[in-house]
Design a protein around this motif. Structure first.
Motif, PDB file in Angstrom:
ATOM      1  N   THR A  95     114.402  28.680  33.940  1.00  0.00           N
ATOM      2  CA  THR A  95     114.891  29.339  32.732  1.00  0.00           C
ATOM      3  C   THR A  95     116.000  28.612  32.288  1.00  0.00           C
ATOM      4  OG1 THR A  95     116.445  30.741  33.852  1.00  0.00           O
ATOM      5  CG2 THR A  95     114.151  31.738  33.687  1.00  0.00           C
ATOM      6  N   ASP A  96     116.461  27.548  32.778  1.00  0.00           N
ATOM      7  CA  ASP A  96     117.758  26.897  32.124  1.00  0.00           C
ATOM      8  C   ASP A  96     117.163  25.619  31.781  1.00  0.00           C
ATOM      9  OD1 ASP A  96     119.862  25.360  31.695  1.00  0.00           O
ATOM     10  OD2 ASP A  96     121.033  26.168  33.505  1.00  0.00           O
ATOM     11  N   PRO A  97     116.800  25.412  30.381  1.00  0.00           N
ATOM     12  CA  PRO A  97     116.413  24.072  29.981  1.00  0.00           C
ATOM     13  C   PRO A  97     117.229  22.643  30.335  1.00  0.00           C
ATOM     14  CG  PRO A  97     116.836  25.493  27.999  1.00  0.00           C
ATOM     15  CD  PRO A  97     117.265  26.297  29.321  1.00  0.00           C
ATOM     16  N   GLU A  98     118.621  22.837  30.518  1.00  0.00           N
ATOM     17  CA  GLU A  98     119.515  21.790  30.803  1.00  0.00           C
ATOM     18  C   GLU A  98     119.195  21.405  32.179  1.00  0.00           C
ATOM     19  OE1 GLU A  98     123.431  22.514  29.480  1.00  0.00           O
ATOM     20  OE2 GLU A  98     122.685  22.937  27.371  1.00  0.00           O
TER      21      GLU A  98
ATOM     22  N   ASN B 208     103.141  24.132  37.040  1.00  0.00           N
ATOM     23  CA  ASN B 208     103.891  25.116  36.744  1.00  0.00           C
ATOM     24  C   ASN B 208     103.484  26.408  37.314  1.00  0.00           C
ATOM     25  OD1 ASN B 208     105.798  24.190  34.857  1.00  0.00           O
ATOM     26  ND2 ASN B 208     104.169  23.962  33.553  1.00  0.00           N
ATOM     27  N   ASN B 209     104.355  26.630  38.712  1.00  0.00           N
ATOM     28  CA  ASN B 209     103.998  27.659  39.483  1.00  0.00           C
ATOM     29  C   ASN B 209     104.909  28.573  39.770  1.00  0.00           C
ATOM     30  OD1 ASN B 209     102.658  28.608  42.096  1.00  0.00           O
ATOM     31  ND2 ASN B 209     104.621  28.123  42.723  1.00  0.00           N
ATOM     32  N   ALA B 210     106.103  28.395  39.434  1.00  0.00           N
ATOM     33  CA  ALA B 210     107.195  29.285  39.682  1.00  0.00           C
ATOM     34  C   ALA B 210     106.866  30.533  38.842  1.00  0.00           C
ATOM     35  CB  ALA B 210     108.748  28.739  38.954  1.00  0.00           C
ATOM     36  N   GLY B 211     107.189  31.867  39.557  1.00  0.00           N
ATOM     37  CA  GLY B 211     106.903  33.130  38.949  1.00  0.00           C
ATOM     38  C   GLY B 211     107.660  34.213  39.543  1.00  0.00           C
TER      39      GLY B 211
ATOM     40  N   ALA C 213     113.131  39.315  31.951  1.00  0.00           N
ATOM     41  CA  ALA C 213     113.616  38.260  33.019  1.00  0.00           C
ATOM     42  C   ALA C 213     112.094  37.648  33.379  1.00  0.00           C
ATOM     43  CB  ALA C 213     114.083  39.006  34.435  1.00  0.00           C
ATOM     44  N   VAL C 214     110.919  38.423  33.280  1.00  0.00           N
ATOM     45  CA  VAL C 214     109.826  38.021  33.906  1.00  0.00           C
ATOM     46  C   VAL C 214     109.227  37.102  32.793  1.00  0.00           C
ATOM     47  CG1 VAL C 214     107.362  38.855  33.881  1.00  0.00           C
ATOM     48  CG2 VAL C 214     109.148  40.050  35.059  1.00  0.00           C
ATOM     49  N   LEU C 215     109.366  37.273  31.439  1.00  0.00           N
ATOM     50  CA  LEU C 215     108.815  36.609  30.357  1.00  0.00           C
ATOM     51  C   LEU C 215     109.635  35.152  30.497  1.00  0.00           C
ATOM     52  CD1 LEU C 215     106.830  36.754  28.189  1.00  0.00           C
ATOM     53  CD2 LEU C 215     107.344  38.809  29.233  1.00  0.00           C
ATOM     54  N   ASN C 216     111.002  35.229  30.838  1.00  0.00           N
ATOM     55  CA  ASN C 216     111.810  33.942  30.894  1.00  0.00           C
ATOM     56  C   ASN C 216     111.242  33.011  31.891  1.00  0.00           C
ATOM     57  OD1 ASN C 216     113.579  34.039  28.711  1.00  0.00           O
ATOM     58  ND2 ASN C 216     115.063  35.280  29.958  1.00  0.00           N
ATOM     59  N   VAL C 217     110.975  33.520  33.163  1.00  0.00           N
ATOM     60  CA  VAL C 217     110.636  32.758  34.293  1.00  0.00           C
ATOM     61  C   VAL C 217     109.305  32.298  34.145  1.00  0.00           C
ATOM     62  CG1 VAL C 217     110.356  32.417  36.831  1.00  0.00           C
ATOM     63  CG2 VAL C 217     112.104  33.659  35.751  1.00  0.00           C
ATOM     64  N   ASN C 218     108.199  33.240  33.816  1.00  0.00           N
ATOM     65  CA  ASN C 218     107.097  32.798  33.918  1.00  0.00           C
ATOM     66  C   ASN C 218     106.452  32.100  32.755  1.00  0.00           C
ATOM     67  OD1 ASN C 218     107.321  34.462  36.060  1.00  0.00           O
ATOM     68  ND2 ASN C 218     105.567  35.950  35.608  1.00  0.00           N
ATOM     69  N   LEU C 219     107.090  32.294  31.353  1.00  0.00           N
ATOM     70  CA  LEU C 219     106.418  31.809  30.456  1.00  0.00           C
ATOM     71  C   LEU C 219     107.428  30.709  29.814  1.00  0.00           C
ATOM     72  CD1 LEU C 219     104.288  31.528  28.369  1.00  0.00           C
ATOM     73  CD2 LEU C 219     104.989  33.502  27.120  1.00  0.00           C
ATOM     74  N   SER C 220     108.623  30.990  29.487  1.00  0.00           N
ATOM     75  CA  SER C 220     109.648  30.112  28.923  1.00  0.00           C
ATOM     76  C   SER C 220     110.074  29.008  30.222  1.00  0.00           C
ATOM     77  CB  SER C 220     110.997  30.849  28.510  1.00  0.00           C
ATOM     78  OG  SER C 220     110.681  31.703  27.605  1.00  0.00           O
ATOM     79  N   GLY C 221     109.948  29.247  31.504  1.00  0.00           N
ATOM     80  CA  GLY C 221     110.240  28.387  32.361  1.00  0.00           C
ATOM     81  C   GLY C 221     109.197  27.318  32.302  1.00  0.00           C
ATOM     82  N   ALA C 222     107.831  27.646  32.156  1.00  0.00           N
ATOM     83  CA  ALA C 222     106.876  26.756  32.017  1.00  0.00           C
ATOM     84  C   ALA C 222     106.956  25.838  30.713  1.00  0.00           C
ATOM     85  CB  ALA C 222     105.363  27.281  31.822  1.00  0.00           C
ATOM     86  N   TYR C 223     107.500  26.527  29.715  1.00  0.00           N
ATOM     87  CA  TYR C 223     107.483  25.824  28.309  1.00  0.00           C
ATOM     88  C   TYR C 223     108.652  24.784  28.811  1.00  0.00           C
ATOM     89  CZ  TYR C 223     110.044  24.813  24.036  1.00  0.00           C
ATOM     90  OH  TYR C 223     110.603  24.236  22.979  1.00  0.00           O
ATOM     91  N   ASN C 224     109.979  25.031  29.419  1.00  0.00           N
ATOM     92  CA  ASN C 224     111.234  24.056  29.448  1.00  0.00           C
ATOM     93  C   ASN C 224     110.450  22.961  30.555  1.00  0.00           C
ATOM     94  OD1 ASN C 224     112.701  25.823  28.299  1.00  0.00           O
ATOM     95  ND2 ASN C 224     113.380  26.851  30.118  1.00  0.00           N
ATOM     96  N   CYS C 225     109.473  23.176  31.249  1.00  0.00           N
ATOM     97  CA  CYS C 225     109.216  22.025  32.276  1.00  0.00           C
ATOM     98  C   CYS C 225     108.301  20.975  31.402  1.00  0.00           C
ATOM     99  CB  CYS C 225     108.455  22.793  33.368  1.00  0.00           C
ATOM    100  SG  CYS C 225     109.801  23.470  34.709  1.00  0.00           S
ATOM    101  N   VAL C 226     107.417  21.862  30.426  1.00  0.00           N
ATOM    102  CA  VAL C 226     106.334  20.924  29.949  1.00  0.00           C
ATOM    103  C   VAL C 226     107.140  19.895  29.003  1.00  0.00           C
ATOM    104  CG1 VAL C 226     104.505  20.953  28.094  1.00  0.00           C
ATOM    105  CG2 VAL C 226     104.516  22.482  29.961  1.00  0.00           C
ATOM    106  N   GLN C 227     108.275  20.566  28.330  1.00  0.00           N
ATOM    107  CA  GLN C 227     108.851  19.809  27.502  1.00  0.00           C
ATOM    108  C   GLN C 227     109.718  18.662  28.252  1.00  0.00           C
ATOM    109  OE1 GLN C 227     109.452  19.778  24.121  1.00  0.00           O
ATOM    110  NE2 GLN C 227     109.572  21.995  23.378  1.00  0.00           N
ATOM    111  N   ALA C 228     110.078  18.872  29.239  1.00  0.00           N
ATOM    112  CA  ALA C 228     110.661  17.845  30.013  1.00  0.00           C
ATOM    113  C   ALA C 228     109.945  16.729  30.534  1.00  0.00           C
ATOM    114  CB  ALA C 228     111.406  18.618  31.183  1.00  0.00           C
ATOM    115  N   ALA C 229     108.541  17.085  30.901  1.00  0.00           N
ATOM    116  CA  ALA C 229     107.479  16.301  31.474  1.00  0.00           C
ATOM    117  C   ALA C 229     106.836  15.435  30.254  1.00  0.00           C
ATOM    118  CB  ALA C 229     106.516  16.759  32.144  1.00  0.00           C
TER     119      ALA C 229
END
Ligand SMILES: NC(=O)c1ccc[n+]([C@@H]2O[C@H](COP(=O)([O-])OP(=O)(O)OC[C@H]3O[C@@H](n4cnc5c(N)ncnc54)[C@H](O)[C@@H]3O)[C@@H](O)[C@H]2O)c1
Length: 248
Positions: free
Chosen positions: A66-69, A90-93, A110-126
């Protein structure tokens, strides 16, 4: 095209459950695997156990999705060592179940942040390293609940349905760069997440699943390795159910 044995792979939520099984299968196939999860100590233990079991290289990448940095810094540590990212899983959930009427806004967030925004953050980084490589595989772990909905899981269902929209849009945007993006939608799989369910609910799940059992984490991992490999090169924007027939 990157053979699995030549791949550099990052799996999120890799310390246990389905994520660990995915990491293990990639390791057995000869890939180098970055394990991203919350707790550095647990990750160190998992990485060294997996290395002993498989003989492959596992790099612990402690970060909260959930932490983009923190995500950016973990991915940049990985690139310092391995340069490329061929496959991102992107499996963290998490779940925080409860009926809509009584649901706390903090549980929704909390759920939207981990499951959806977390995946967004990882896609951005990859994305940048994948675009540079002109090759990439992004795989989202959604859920049949994202396809069907479930009473008591509005937050989880919304996050998992959101992942499917994200998958299809990333697939369309990045196809020209030879990056595919697909999702898997597991049914009920035997992990810590489902162990918490009361025994009678577990029995009901077995009854409504045509194959009359829970799936195993390894069965989800097998499908993900297929989506990361060369035999799925013409598949993008797809959602594959791994659910014993539950949501057909
Ligand atoms: N078990 C099932 O029946 C089932 C069914 C469908 C989909 N899924 C999905 O599969 C994925 C894995 O589920 P599981 O059953 O192995 O769960 P699990 O709870 O056993 O493992 C989840 C992992 O994600 C990590 N994690 C949680 N929040 C994180 C964060 N903010 N940053 C980094 N890591 C974080 C946890 O530490 C844990 O290691 C989840 O996305 C889940 O929604 C599971």
């Amino acid at each position: 095209m990157a053979e699995l044995s030549e791949q550099k792979v990052i799996v999120t939520g890799a310390a246990r459950g389905i994520g660990r099984a995915i990491a293990e299968k990639f390791g057995r196939a000869g890939a180098d695997v970055g394990l991203l999860d919350l707790e550095p100590d647990v990750l160190e233990e998992t990485a060294s156990a997996l290395a002993d079991e498989t003989g492959a290289n596992f790099t612990p990448l402690a970060a909260d999705v959930t932490d983009p940095e923190a995500v950016e810094s973990a991915f940049s540590d990985w690139r310092g060592e391995h340069d490329v990212i061929h496959t991102l899983v992107n499996n963290a959930g998490i779940t925080k179940d409860g009926l809509m009427l009584r649901q706390k806004k903090s549980d929704w967030d909390a759920v939207l942040n981990v499951n959806l925004s977390g995946a967004y953050n990882c896609v951005q980084a990859a994305l940048k390293p994948m675009m540079k490589e002109r090759w990439g595989r992004i795989i989202m772990v959604s859920s049949v609940i994202g396809l069907q909905g479930n009473a008591g899981q509005t937050n989880y269902a919304a996050s998992k349905a959101g992942l499917i929209g994200l998958t299809k849009s990333v697939a369309r945007e990045l196809a020209g760069r030879n990056i595919t993006c697909n999702a898997v939608a597991p049914g009920f799989i035997r992990t810590k997440m489902t162990e918490q369910l009361p025994e009678e609910q577990q029995e009901e799940i077995r009854e409504i699943t045509p194959l009359e059992r829970f799936g195993e984490p390894e069965e989800v991992a097998d499908c993900i390795l297929f989506l990361a490999g060369k035999n799925s090169a013409f598949i993008t924007g797809e959602v594959i159910r791994i659910d014993g027939g539950l949501a057909m």
